[in-house]
Motif scaffolding. Sequence first.
Motif, mmCIF file in Angstrom:
data_model
loop_
_atom_site.group_PDB
_atom_site.id
_atom_site.type_symbol
_atom_site.label_atom_id
_atom_site.label_comp_id
_atom_site.label_asym_id
_atom_site.label_seq_id
_atom_site.Cartn_x
_atom_site.Cartn_y
_atom_site.Cartn_z
ATOM 1 N N VAL A 36 -0.335 -1.703 -8.247
ATOM 2 C CA VAL A 36 -1.048 -0.412 -8.326
ATOM 3 C C VAL A 36 -2.491 -0.626 -8.788
ATOM 4 C CG1 VAL A 36 -1.143 1.790 -9.582
ATOM 5 C CG2 VAL A 36 1.017 0.984 -8.614
ATOM 6 N N ALA A 37 -2.692 -1.506 -9.771
ATOM 7 C CA ALA A 37 -4.054 -1.799 -10.241
ATOM 8 C C ALA A 37 -4.886 -2.425 -9.123
ATOM 9 C CB ALA A 37 -4.007 -2.722 -11.452
ATOM 10 N N TYR A 41 -16.121 -0.228 -11.179
ATOM 11 C CA TYR A 41 -16.840 -0.724 -10.000
ATOM 12 C C TYR A 41 -17.844 -1.807 -10.407
ATOM 13 C CZ TYR A 41 -19.721 -0.722 -5.802
ATOM 14 O OH TYR A 41 -20.420 -1.102 -4.684
ATOM 15 N N THR A 84 -14.841 5.133 -13.711
ATOM 16 C CA THR A 84 -14.728 4.625 -12.339
ATOM 17 C C THR A 84 -15.943 3.784 -11.987
ATOM 18 O OG1 THR A 84 -13.494 6.623 -11.765
ATOM 19 C CG2 THR A 84 -14.288 5.271 -9.950
ATOM 20 N N VAL A 95 -9.582 0.727 -3.855
ATOM 21 C CA VAL A 95 -10.094 2.079 -3.590
ATOM 22 C C VAL A 95 -11.458 2.257 -4.242
ATOM 23 C CG1 VAL A 95 -9.729 4.537 -4.090
ATOM 24 C CG2 VAL A 95 -7.839 3.142 -3.237
ATOM 25 N N VAL A 96 -11.593 1.816 -5.487
ATOM 26 C CA VAL A 96 -12.882 1.938 -6.190
ATOM 27 C C VAL A 96 -13.960 1.138 -5.466
ATOM 28 C CG1 VAL A 96 -14.100 1.373 -8.326
ATOM 29 C CG2 VAL A 96 -11.894 2.517 -8.421
ATOM 30 N N LEU A 138 -15.007 10.310 -4.356
ATOM 31 C CA LEU A 138 -13.898 10.399 -5.298
ATOM 32 C C LEU A 138 -14.012 11.742 -6.007
ATOM 33 C CD1 LEU A 138 -14.056 6.810 -6.811
ATOM 34 C CD2 LEU A 138 -12.317 7.708 -5.277
ATOM 35 N N GLY A 181 -5.779 0.306 -6.731
ATOM 36 C CA GLY A 181 -6.813 1.131 -7.371
ATOM 37 C C GLY A 181 -8.172 0.456 -7.333
ATOM 38 N N ALA A 182 -8.213 -0.840 -7.596
ATOM 39 C CA ALA A 182 -9.472 -1.587 -7.544
ATOM 40 C C ALA A 182 -10.031 -1.584 -6.131
ATOM 41 C CB ALA A 182 -9.262 -3.020 -8.037
ATOM 42 N N THR A 219 2.862 -2.637 -11.622
ATOM 43 C CA THR A 219 1.599 -2.215 -12.243
ATOM 44 C C THR A 219 0.432 -3.057 -11.737
ATOM 45 O OG1 THR A 219 1.873 -3.620 -14.205
ATOM 46 C CG2 THR A 219 2.735 -1.364 -14.335
#
Length: 143
Positions: free
Chosen positions: A22-23, A66, A62, A29-30, A43, A26-27, A19
């Motif tokens: 993945v976080a 950011y 999102t 990507v943002v 996005l 994800g961060a 997790t």
Amino acid sequence: MTTPPHAARMRAMLFPAATVLVAGVGAAVVLAADPTSDAGFPLPPCPVKLLTGLDCPGCGVTRMIYSLLHGDVLTALHYNAAAMLFIPFFLWTWGAWVLGRWRGRRVVTWEQWRWAPHVGLVLIAIWSVIRNLPFPPFDALYV
């Protein structure tokens, strides 16, 4: 043959570690997407806002993330104040889950409180309504 306690604990920590990974992705990507401008890659839009023109309870999350990643708490609050207020509860739940996996037994959190689901649904409903009201000061909540 039984598994040593140390090995069992390490195996139990695989999901929490996943997790975190993945976080982190994800961060990243943002951060790369920069949802606050057209500078990054696009996005997907919120389907509720796309279909109805209204902000759903999650609209702006999102952009909130950011802003938090850049240390801009006030802007993050503007994008989604309700989600910002939920972050400590999310961290509490995640921490209890990790601790429970480490100990090998469940740790009780706010989610098990009898009234938690009802209060949560009421708060989400109230947030959904007030952030879409078209007059001051509520129109400032529209993102």
